[in-house]
Write a protein that holds these residues in place. Sequence first.
Motif, short mmCIF file in Angstrom:
data_model
loop_
_atom_site.label_atom_id
_atom_site.label_comp_id
_atom_site.label_asym_id
_atom_site.label_seq_id
_atom_site.Cartn_x
_atom_site.Cartn_y
_atom_site.Cartn_z
N GLU A 300 46.50 35.34 57.18
CA GLU A 300 47.54 34.49 57.78
C GLU A 300 48.46 33.91 56.72
OE1 GLU A 300 48.05 30.35 60.35
OE2 GLU A 300 46.05 31.25 60.14
N GLN A 301 47.89 33.45 55.60
CA GLN A 301 48.72 32.87 54.54
C GLN A 301 49.73 33.88 54.00
OE1 GLN A 301 45.77 31.44 51.78
NE2 GLN A 301 45.08 29.82 53.16
N CYS A 302 49.30 35.12 53.83
CA CYS A 302 50.21 36.16 53.35
C CYS A 302 51.32 36.44 54.36
CB CYS A 302 49.43 37.45 53.06
SG CYS A 302 48.62 37.48 51.46
N CYS A 303 50.95 36.56 55.64
CA CYS A 303 51.95 36.81 56.67
C CYS A 303 52.98 35.69 56.72
CB CYS A 303 51.29 36.97 58.03
SG CYS A 303 50.32 38.49 58.23
N HIS A 304 52.50 34.46 56.67
CA HIS A 304 53.40 33.30 56.72
C HIS A 304 54.34 33.30 55.52
CE1 HIS A 304 53.71 28.80 58.01
NE2 HIS A 304 54.88 29.36 57.81
N ILE A 379 52.76 44.26 63.82
CA ILE A 379 51.31 44.30 63.72
C ILE A 379 50.77 42.97 64.21
CG2 ILE A 379 51.38 45.87 61.76
CD1 ILE A 379 50.48 43.41 60.03
N ALA A 380 49.54 42.99 64.66
CA ALA A 380 48.87 41.76 65.07
C ALA A 380 47.40 41.88 64.72
CB ALA A 380 49.04 41.51 66.56
N LYS A 381 46.82 40.79 64.30
CA LYS A 381 45.39 40.77 63.96
C LYS A 381 44.76 39.51 64.52
CE LYS A 381 42.08 41.26 60.19
NZ LYS A 381 41.89 41.40 58.72
N GLY A 382 43.66 39.68 65.26
CA GLY A 382 42.92 38.54 65.75
C GLY A 382 42.03 37.98 64.66
N LEU A 383 42.02 36.66 64.53
CA LEU A 383 41.26 35.98 63.48
C LEU A 383 40.30 34.99 64.11
CD1 LEU A 383 44.22 35.27 61.02
CD2 LEU A 383 42.60 37.17 60.93
N VAL A 384 39.14 34.84 63.49
CA VAL A 384 38.14 33.88 63.95
C VAL A 384 37.77 33.00 62.76
CG1 VAL A 384 35.87 33.53 64.97
CG2 VAL A 384 37.24 35.53 65.63
N VAL A 399 47.59 36.46 64.61
CA VAL A 399 48.88 36.35 63.93
C VAL A 399 49.60 37.68 64.08
CG1 VAL A 399 48.15 34.61 62.26
CG2 VAL A 399 47.86 37.03 61.71
N ALA A 400 50.91 37.62 64.18
CA ALA A 400 51.74 38.82 64.32
C ALA A 400 52.83 38.81 63.26
CB ALA A 400 52.36 38.88 65.71
N LEU A 401 53.16 40.00 62.78
CA LEU A 401 54.18 40.17 61.76
C LEU A 401 54.92 41.45 62.09
CD1 LEU A 401 55.09 39.00 58.85
CD2 LEU A 401 53.79 40.95 57.96
#
Length: 469
Positions: A300-304, A379-384, A399-401
């Motif tokens: 998430e930090q990289c995408c942001h 792209i989208a990735k579910g995070l827990v 998160v989506a990018l």
Amino acid sequence: MANRRLFAGQALRTLRQRRGLKQADMAQALGISAPYLSQLESDERHLTPALADALRAAFPVDWADLAPADGETLADALRLALADPQLAGSVPGEQTERLARQFPAFAEQFVALHGLFAHSRQRLEMMDETIGANLASGGRLPWEEVRDWFHLANNYVDRIDRDAERLAHEIAGEEASPRVRSMQQWLRREGVSVEWKSGGAMRRFDAASRHIQLDSNQPLESGRFQLAYQVAALALSEQIAGIVAAAPLQTEAARHLLTVGLGNYAAGALLMPYERFRTAARTLRHDIDRLRQLFHTSFEQCCHRLSTLQRPQARGIPVFFCRVDMAGNITKRHSATRLQFGRFGGACPLWIVHEAVAIPDRIHVQLAEMPDGIRYVSIAKGLVKPSGSFYRPPRRYAVALGCEAALADEFVYADGLNLKSEEAMTRIGISCRICPRDRCDQRAFPPSDRGIDVDPSQRDLVPYRIVEG
């Protein structure tokens, strides 16, 4: 007024070397001969508007960075205004150049009018959400004020970003990103003690005793980010306070939220220094997993961080970024592309981000087209995020990018997509409330600006027909 001749030899040579191309390869991409390119690189020939168009089409991000300063002309501003997707068709570079040269007053007025239109469009989007907020709570919420502040800043805060980059080089030296040990050493030199302790708040700072306590149970990337936040908050306190004081916010709560938001922004800029991160992102074609390993950050930090690369003359590729929770609420969002998120109501159910929430820990890829005809690779990735206790449910979100399909060569995730296939493309919208698509099987309700026709004798998947506007 004489024709302006633009010589761009050094820029062309730098672009070709940056992309690792031979003259013949680059000439083929531009539709010219290798000798012609050689003459351009040695400044024996000037750059024509048609060739400038070809460069923008073949190398959109690189050419935006490398175009000579003389290129910042009225013709360029007019070209950007005419490229708005709300306008039908396109105007060739030669015609744009001629229009700006022969009718400069008209061109200036058109550019100014387009600027007013774009600003009004942003304001209307904000008003759209404000109306919804007023219906629910009687006023605009502080976090909405702060989110809109970042939106109007294009999610880039130059002073904070540059100062955080200098601080990162001071702390990290030759390493790509400051490590936990080097940040703790910096804090100790500033008279701040650091304690990692199980449980409690993720981060708690006591200004009187100059002591920071961090929860050792949180994921390593989260703990490192909280440490970076404290370093940035102390080192850049004057800069942050000055920006907050100048911001047109209505409440004290909004000012406190902006202070936190700028601290988070500075922490990201500290851990992922601008030029190092931008260069790595381009080299790795925005492979998030490789970037997070290089900079020791989370997905998430990289995408942001990718969504903040908007420094003039050194921009990253335009991307959109958002975070969506299990209920479909968009809790973070920014777009440097022409895609805009709905400001009130749910997102399109056909968007891949919703599937990612339900199926975490894998990267979902989608080729989608918006109603304006622009296609995006997302792209989208579910995070827990674990809570550390059986009695506290883990945090689940996605998160989506994404970027425009025209930039697919810069985006590693597009490699497996058939970008020319109509069948492989998903037609999505911003939200049902403002989506004009009249044949969508997953529409939740009709668009608010269109009427409906209901035929009791017929039933399709959607029990009404949308009336043409």
